[in-house]
Design an enzyme around this catalytic site. Sequence first.
Site, PDB file in Angstrom:
ATOM      1  N   LYS A  80       0.860  -1.185   0.000  1.00 33.93           N
ATOM      2  CA  LYS A  80       0.000   0.000   0.000  1.00 33.93           C
ATOM      3  C   LYS A  80       0.894   1.232   0.000  1.00 33.93           C
ATOM      4  O   LYS A  80       1.903   1.272   0.719  1.00 33.93           O
ATOM      5  CB  LYS A  80      -0.897  -0.030   1.235  1.00 33.93           C
ATOM      6  CG  LYS A  80      -1.915   1.104   1.315  1.00 33.93           C
ATOM      7  CD  LYS A  80      -2.785   0.926   2.550  1.00 33.93           C
ATOM      8  CE  LYS A  80      -3.855   1.994   2.643  1.00 33.93           C
ATOM      9  NZ  LYS A  80      -4.732   1.787   3.828  1.00 33.93           N
ATOM     10  N   SER A 157      -9.374   1.595   3.126  1.00 33.51           N
ATOM     11  CA  SER A 157      -8.626   2.409   2.172  1.00 33.51           C
ATOM     12  C   SER A 157      -7.609   1.614   1.350  1.00 33.51           C
ATOM     13  O   SER A 157      -7.045   2.126   0.385  1.00 33.51           O
ATOM     14  CB  SER A 157      -7.898   3.530   2.917  1.00 33.51           C
ATOM     15  OG  SER A 157      -6.982   2.994   3.872  1.00 33.51           O
ATOM     16  N   SER A 181      -9.687  -0.770   7.148  1.00 31.57           N
ATOM     17  CA  SER A 181      -9.101  -0.598   5.820  1.00 31.57           C
ATOM     18  C   SER A 181      -8.329  -1.781   5.285  1.00 31.57           C
ATOM     19  O   SER A 181      -7.923  -1.783   4.124  1.00 31.57           O
ATOM     20  CB  SER A 181      -8.200   0.641   5.806  1.00 31.57           C
ATOM     21  OG  SER A 181      -8.974   1.811   5.922  1.00 31.57           O
TER      22      SER A 181
END
Length: 481
Positions: A80, A157, A181
């Site tokens: 990420k 996210s 997330s």
Amino acid sequence: MTELVWKPLSELVRLIAGKEVSPVEVVQAYLDRIEALDGRLKAFLTVCRDDALAAAKSAEAAVMGGQAMGPLCGVPIGLKDLFATKGTRTTGGSKILADWIPEDDATVVARLKEAGAIVLGKLNMHEFAYGPEGLNAHYGNAWNPWDAHTHRIAGGSSSGSGVAVAAGLCAAALGSDTGGSIRIPAALCGITGLKPTYGRASRAGVLPLAWSMDHVGPMTRTAADAALLLGAMSGYDPRDPTTSVLPVPDYRAALTGEIKGLRVGLLRPFFLESAGMVLRQAVEGAVKRLEEQGAGVQEVALGSAPHVSGASFAIVAAEALAYHDEWMRTRPGDYGADVRDRLRLGAFVSATQYVKAQQARHLIRNEVDALLAKLDVLIAPATPIVAPPVGQAEVVVEGERHDVRGSLIRLTRPFNLSGHPACTVPCGFTVAGLPMGMQIVGRPFDEATVLRVADAYQRVTDWHTRRPPLGQEAPASQPAP
């Protein structure tokens, strides 16, 4: 395309160690798939093609030379894009950090590299991790691979992490989880996502959303793969004073497949009752499979759950604005509108409200602890809904209208407040072929039991083995029986 991209981590490690496949061949297979599919999927913000191939050649030389290998030797992973990577841009999914090149790796990244993992690139995300849909106004919205025709959200996210693992663009990924997330995109993309106990894995070098609620963890296809990654990345880090000094157990050794006598609590009020009928039935069916394996199940309630929303908002909004304060004063126009508006709300949280939210958090943590004093794990849906189309703001659940954003985080953020480990695994598909996920919650620093339950469930089900309808080799998923 080669079947190598669908091999579990442990299988890839075995094949590489046995010289049955070269790390270069594995990395190239993933790079080819990224090139073929990511133009549409938008899982990656940066592909580290040259660096990945160079690392693969070094790993190949080590294997052929009989050198000692790490537990992840030659395994390609994605990160990420809020994990700092030395010499490679780390954007946080933002325009503000579009050109930031860190001088050091985040601790967990360094540990995975030391274990032999090869970084394929940096993955898409909701800007600065502040959104459960996984949308990004600057770099484009990731495409949930389970619907080839409708652009559905991947969940956020950690949207790019969910898409990349589900679509076979990397063997595993790292995500972060402040309100769900990791677990939300894991549920919506049909993969396994683990939020460890707060303090189990270092957050040094990880862009924060809310310091007291941020967690980092693995996103994989199986619980066994999550155990492998978690073991390599966890442990005390002097760069992060919130990390625990407790030793890191051998998580893989805990995966015995045996759960006879295990005490399981099914969270029905607030949790199961919030989910749509098909999702409720999927979770209830999963619990029955655990019963068939010898687990004892009882229904339980978390009475403080309705207070989670207010407490979580006060803490996250205040802490997020504290981090972004200078940029919000000097560069507000460089934020996406939704993130900018959310950050502005932090200014309306008073010190009194923040302190009361932390007090409520203490009560919530104590109640979860009290439940787990009599039980080994808790079970709940990961989300009350499946992936809606991009741009859809409301969903209808059992005849009632709910906003998408609130629905996505409703069932995950209680365990960010409490800090308990929670793992999401796929537990079924709708007739339209969309994944559904359940979460397994355990005692603090008892990820071993959480993973043992997840692994035992995956040994008797095949949801985690199904592939999205992308690429010629991937037939469309069959609906759940």
